[in-house]
Structure formats: structure tokens, C-alpha cells
Write a protein that holds these residues in place. Structure first.
Motif: not given
Length: 460
Positions: A30-33, A53-59, A138-139, A143-144
Motif C-alpha cells: 500500500g505504501f509503495l502504491l 482508470g487503466s488499472a481498474v479497467l484491466n483488473y 486484489s486491485l 495497481a502496484l
């Protein structure tokens, strides 16, 4: 924020490394993200929303691909994969190529690293569809992977399957941390002491009109840019790999002394390895690779490198550069490659570097006309106001070129392997640490005396 900027070197990086080491294991991702999003937002502002948005879409699409595989036949998986690939390419085309395709009528600011994180997202979806990778927990984990700041804006292009286990669990050891520091300092020195020094003559020569070009000045500019782009981009990759090691990640190698190659085929196995392997696995092989006869193989190679050129930029110069390399690979398959392999090693390397440098003219030139003018000067044409070498090449530049030419060859790895084979004495290790510190000091002095020079691949 750029790796060679004082803000990054003396504030952001030490703070992130220190807090990452102090954070409990459950909080490190979480910190690195958050740190990665801050790094991106520092230079891109609101465009960080596009990345997320790209992270959410692809996840979400990745989850649908997995669920489709559990509920139905493979056709549904393929449809979701195609949808995800189309969405990613649509964003890339909109932001990177819309202005070119519409003659400037529809143009957007180019988000940093969009070509890199788009390709990472596509490889994730394809690997999930092929069952070559496990879906993320997880998302936040995904995302990371997409936003990890060491390699976010200029690679290497990392596959999710290669990073997933490290995101779930990693350890920061003193040995890896020390290796990361050494790798980072070496990459920073390549960027500041060689690439940035050679940027001056390269930029000056490529900006000249035909009346100011002559053979000597043209060859100086091409040689300077040939070394600049290698030390700039490989320096960034070294820094990214070094930061990764300090954070507990092992990122893939991206360069293996490409200017020591004995053919164009070998060059592309050593240059921007993460990109060339991406095109091999996700475009060349799906097109049929070399399985459908020589003619189809040659066509596939040419198509791949046309797309490789386009990936680098929305301009005809990039398209022609890709076509040029595709043609060279076809010519090698037709017999020139065998001739190079039979030639003396030094001659084969010289021919390969000359061919690569000829391609860099297209890659760097402002447009096709400027490239043709430079080719004419390389071939011997001198303008009425041809500038002398001394105007752009002083002792500092010649020293950087000599050091670049030497370090382009695998001299240092050969020396290091000999020391390892003989058993490195503790005194030798201490000497290496002192040399790394001295190189860092020299590089910091170089930074203080130069104007800011962004990494070349930031514009891709």
C-alpha cells in the motif's frame, strides 16, 4: 520527477526507501502504491487518473476472463480478452496517435509511460486468458504492478507473471540492497556523465539545415546520438533495476551490450529486451511466427517491426525506422546473416553497429526530409556553410565518446567474471565500494553543472 533530478535523489528516493524498510510487511504494498502514484502525479498531475482508470479497467476485465473460464467455453474468455486489448489500444491510439491521424485536429497531451503500462496491461490480460498467470489477489496488488514507480515511465516492460510472487511476498536483504545501490549509481553515471554530455553535439547536429552539414559534422552527430540513446535508455533501466533491488524486486534485464552484436538479429536479442520479447510473444508468434514457410516469416517480421516503429512514436520517421529494421532482418534470413557469422568478429560487429547507427538517423530526425539531408552529408555532401567539428566537439565530448565506446563492449563484465573466478578478496570488495562512492560524487558534480535533461524514452 526524473531519476537524475536532485528532488528525486536527495528527497523522494531516500524517504521512500527508508519508510519502506520501516513499514510492516503487510503495509509495504500500500505504501509503495501511494509513493508510485505521487511519483507519477508529480509530473503528470491529473493524468494519474488515467493510470488508475487503466488499472481498474484491466483488473475487472481480468476477473471477467477468469470467471468466463469457470462458467463457459473458451470463446467467452477470448471475447473478454479481445475487449480488454481493444480498450487498451483505444486509449493508446487516442492519446498518442489521434493528433497524427487527424492532422492535428484532435490532439491530447501524451501521458508519461502510456506505451509501457499499456503493453504491461495487455500482457496481463493475454497471460490470464492463456492461464500463464494467476489472477491478482486484489486491485491494490494489480495497481502496484502497473504503477510501480521504478519502471513505470520507461520500462523495462514487466510481465505480471514475473512480478506477482514478488508483490505477494519479498524480502529486502543487505546483499540485494548493496547490489541495487551499485546498479543505480552506475546507471545514473551512464545517464549524466555520458548520455547528457553527448546530447549537446547530437541535438546540435540534428538541428542543422543542409547548408551547415558536412561529412565530418554529420558523422559526429550520428556517433554521438548512437551512444547517447544507448547510455540514456540503458542507464534508466539500470536505475530502475537498482531501485527494484533496494525495494526487494528483481526486474528483468533490458540491455546486454547490444553494440557488441554480430548481426541485427542478435542486436534485437540484446536491445530493449523486454520490448522485443513482448512483440515476439504477443504479436510475432500469434501471427504464425516462422511456422508457415519463409515468405510468411518474412512478412511477419516486417509487420512486427512496422508496429515496433509505430509504438515508438506517431511519425513517418518511426514507421520508416521500423520498416528498415524489418527489412534488415529479412535480408539476414535470406543469407546475409550467415555471411556475417562467417566474418571476423570485429568486422561483423562494425557492420552491425554501422547499420544500427544508420537507422538512428531516421529515429532521431525531425522529419523524413531532415533524415535525407543527413544521409546525404554522411555520404559526402558538404553544404556551403558546413560547420567544423571543433564547434561541437571539445575534450569533454571526445572523452565521453571514448568512454561510451569502451563501455558499450562487455569489458567490465569480463573483468568482473575473472575476479569472481579467482575469488574476490575483501580488499577488492572495499575498493569496489569506494569506486562506487567516487562515481556517485563525480555524477553529483556533473548534475550540478548541467541543465536538466529528460530521459529520451519519456516521450514514448
Amino acid at each position: 520527477m526524473v531519476f537524475s533530478q536532485p528532488t528525486f535523489l536527495f528527497a523522494f528516493l531516500p524517504l521512500v526507501l527508508g519508510l519502506h524498510l520501516l513499514a510492516p510487511r503487510w503495509a509495504r504494498n500500500g505504501f509503495l502504491l501511494l509513493a508510485s502514484l505521487l511519483f507519477y502525479a508529480w509530473g503528470e498531475g491529473g493524468l494519474v487518473g488515467l493510470l488508475m482508470g487503466s488499472a481498474v479497467l484491466n483488473y475487472l476485465v481480468g476477473r471477467r476472463i477468469v470467471r468466463a473460464g469457470e462458467e463457459s467455453a473458451g470463446g467467452s474468455r477470448r471475447r473478454w480478452t479481445a475487449f480488454g486489448i481493444g480498450a487498451n489500444l483505444g486509449l493508446l491510439v487516442l492519446f498518442k496517435y489521434a493528433g497524427w491521424l487527424t492532422g492535428g485536429a484532435l490532439a491530447f497531451d501524451l501521458p508519461l509511460g502510456i506505451s509501457f503500462f499499456t503493453f504491461q496491461a495487455i500482457s496481463f490480460l493475454v497471460d490470464i486468458e492463456r492461464r500463464d498467470a494467476e489472477p491478482p489477489r486484489s486491485l491494490g496488488d494489480f495497481a502496484l504492478y502497473l504503477a510501480l514507480f521504478p519502471q513505470l515511465v520507461a520500462g523495462p516492460i514487466v510481465r505480471y507473471r514475473d512480478l506477482a510472487a514478488q508483490i505477494r511476498e519479498r524480502a529486502v536483504t543487505s546483499e540485494a540492497f548493496g547490489e541495487g545501490v551499485r546498479r543505480f549509481v552506475f546507471g545514473l553515471a551512464k545517464k549524466v556523465l555520458i548520455a547528457d554530455t553527448l546530447a549537446g553535439p547530437a541535438d546540435a547536429v540534428f538541428a542543422l539545415g543542409p547548408e551547415a552539414l558536412g561529412p565530418a559534422i554529420a558523422w559526429l552527430g550520428v556517433a554521438a546520438y548512437t551512444l547517447q540513446i544507448y547510455f540514456d535508455f540503458s542507464g534508466y533501466s539500470d536505475m530502475a533495476i537498482g531501485i527494484g533491488l533496494m525495494l526487494g524486486f528483481r526486474l528483468p534485464e533490458n540491455f546486454l551490450h547490444p553494440y557488441a552484436s554480430r548481426s541485427i538479429t542478435e542486436f534485437w536479442r540484446r536491445w530493449h529486451i523486454s520490448l522485443s520479447s513482448w512483440f515476439r510473444d504477443y504479436l510475432y508468434i500469434p501471427l504464425g511466427g516462422s511456422r508457415r514457410g519463409p515468405a510468411r516469416t518474412y512478412l511477419n517480421l516486417w509487420i512486427v517491426f512496422l508496429f515496433c516503429g509505430l509504438w515508438h512514436g506517431a511519425a513517418w520517421t518511426f514507421v520508416l525506422w521500423g520498416a528498415y529494421h524489418g527489412l534488415l532482418l529479412v535480408v539476414e534470413r535470406l543469407g546475409a546473416g550467415a555471411a556475417l557469422r562467417r566474418a571476423p568478429g570485429g568486422l561483423a560487429v562494425a557492420v552491425t553497429v554501422l547499420l544500427v547507427a544508420g537507422g538512428w538517423v531516421l529515429f532521431r530526425a525531425a522529419d523524413v526530409t531532415a533524415a535525407l539531408d543527413l544521409y546525404a552529408a554522411l555520404a559526402g555532401r558538404a553544404g556551403a556553410l558546413a560547420q567544423p567539428l571543433a564547434l561541437h566537439a571539445n575534450a569533454h565530448v571526445w572523452t565521453a565518446m571514448a568512454a561510451g565506446a569502451l563501455l558499450s563492449l562487455p569489458v567490465y563484465p569480463a573483468l568482473e567474471s575473472r575476479l569472481v573466478a579467482r575469488g574476490i578478496h575483501p580488499a577488492a570488495r572495499a575498493a569496489g565500494a569506494v569506486a562506487t562512492l567516487a562515481l556517485l560524487v563525480l555524477t553529483i558534480v556533473g548534475i550540478s553543472g548541467q541543465t536538466h535533461s529528460p530521459f529520451l524514452y519519456f516521450r514514448f
